[in-house]
Design a protein around this motif. Structure first.
Motif, mmCIF file in Angstrom:
data_model
loop_
_atom_site.group_PDB
_atom_site.id
_atom_site.type_symbol
_atom_site.label_atom_id
_atom_site.label_comp_id
_atom_site.label_asym_id
_atom_site.label_seq_id
_atom_site.Cartn_x
_atom_site.Cartn_y
_atom_site.Cartn_z
ATOM 1 N N ARG A 1 0.832 -1.201 0.000
ATOM 2 C CA ARG A 1 0.000 0.000 0.000
ATOM 3 C C ARG A 1 0.868 1.252 0.000
ATOM 4 O O ARG A 1 0.619 2.190 -0.757
ATOM 5 C CB ARG A 1 -0.909 0.005 1.225
ATOM 6 N N ASP A 2 1.884 1.262 0.839
ATOM 7 C CA ASP A 2 2.763 2.426 0.927
ATOM 8 C C ASP A 2 3.523 2.645 -0.379
ATOM 9 O O ASP A 2 3.686 3.793 -0.814
ATOM 10 C CB ASP A 2 3.733 2.286 2.103
ATOM 11 N N ASP A 3 3.957 1.565 -1.020
ATOM 12 C CA ASP A 3 4.640 1.674 -2.307
ATOM 13 C C ASP A 3 3.709 2.248 -3.368
ATOM 14 O O ASP A 3 4.101 3.104 -4.157
ATOM 15 C CB ASP A 3 5.171 0.310 -2.769
ATOM 16 N N LEU A 4 2.462 1.794 -3.370
ATOM 17 C CA LEU A 4 1.483 2.319 -4.336
ATOM 18 C C LEU A 4 1.198 3.800 -4.076
ATOM 19 O O LEU A 4 1.083 4.586 -5.001
ATOM 20 C CB LEU A 4 0.180 1.521 -4.270
ATOM 21 N N ALA B 1 3.127 5.934 -2.856
ATOM 22 C CA ALA B 1 4.306 6.744 -3.204
ATOM 23 C C ALA B 1 4.495 6.850 -4.716
ATOM 24 O O ALA B 1 5.263 7.695 -5.181
ATOM 25 C CB ALA B 1 5.565 6.141 -2.571
ATOM 26 N N SER B 2 3.789 6.038 -5.483
ATOM 27 C CA SER B 2 3.954 6.101 -6.942
ATOM 28 C C SER B 2 3.298 7.368 -7.484
ATOM 29 O O SER B 2 2.489 8.012 -6.817
ATOM 30 C CB SER B 2 3.355 4.856 -7.595
ATOM 31 N N GLU B 3 3.664 7.750 -8.720
ATOM 32 C CA GLU B 3 3.173 9.013 -9.302
ATOM 33 C C GLU B 3 1.668 8.998 -9.511
ATOM 34 O O GLU B 3 1.010 10.013 -9.368
ATOM 35 C CB GLU B 3 3.913 9.297 -10.609
ATOM 36 N N GLN B 4 1.100 7.872 -9.898
ATOM 37 C CA GLN B 4 -0.344 7.796 -10.105
ATOM 38 C C GLN B 4 -0.885 6.576 -9.361
ATOM 39 O O GLN B 4 -1.103 5.516 -9.956
ATOM 40 C CB GLN B 4 -0.668 7.696 -11.588
ATOM 41 N N PRO B 5 -1.102 6.728 -8.047
ATOM 42 C CA PRO B 5 -1.587 5.576 -7.281
ATOM 43 C C PRO B 5 -3.007 5.210 -7.710
ATOM 44 O O PRO B 5 -3.824 6.096 -7.985
ATOM 45 C CB PRO B 5 -1.556 6.064 -5.830
#
Length: 138
Positions: A118-121, A123-127
């Motif tokens: 969840r945290d990785d998503l 932090a992505s540019e377009q979660p």
């Protein structure tokens, strides 16, 4: 005492008492009028059964404790057969506790993995938006 009074004093039902009688856990004595007759000893047997059931013992597992009391022992667990049931129940509980610990470790691992994902998503540019996530505006 009659069955209704015994059931009330033991905190159970007359149906349960009849079932215990059928299983041979409770004596089947009859008064001259044909009614079931019980005494304080029977109440003690029932309390022993109910206590053991509260601890997770099955009815058949209570039998050695009941027989121990019927034999005149002051406690239902002072006979060797009762101690054997305790040992088996303790082993069963230890096994259950170990399985629960293992299940907890697996669930905790999955939870930690899910939080990282969840945290990785996030932090992505377009979660991606999760439809089940509540927003603060709702």
């Amino acid at each position: 005492m009659r069955i209704g009074e015994l059931a009330e004093r033991a905190g159970t039902t007359t149906r349960a008492l009849r079932y215990y009688e059928q299983l041979g856990l409770l004596p089947a004595r009859r008064a001259g009028n044909g009614y079931r007759a019980y005494d304080e000893g029977d109440l003690r047997l029932l309390r022993e059964i109910r206590t053991l059931q509260d601890f997770g013992f099955g009815l058949e597992e209570t039998r050695p404790f009941v027989e121990c009391l019927r034999a005149g022992h002051p406690e239902g667990d002072s006979c060797p057969a009762s101690l054997e049931v305790y040992e088996r129940k303790l082993a069963e509980l230890d096994d259950c506790i170990e399985r629960l610990r293992e299940a907890r470790e697996r669930v905790a691992g999955q939870f930690e993995r899910a939080v990282r994902a969840r945290d990785d998503l996030a932090a992505s540019e377009q979660p991606p938006r999760c439809e089940l996530t509540k927003t603060t505006e709702e």
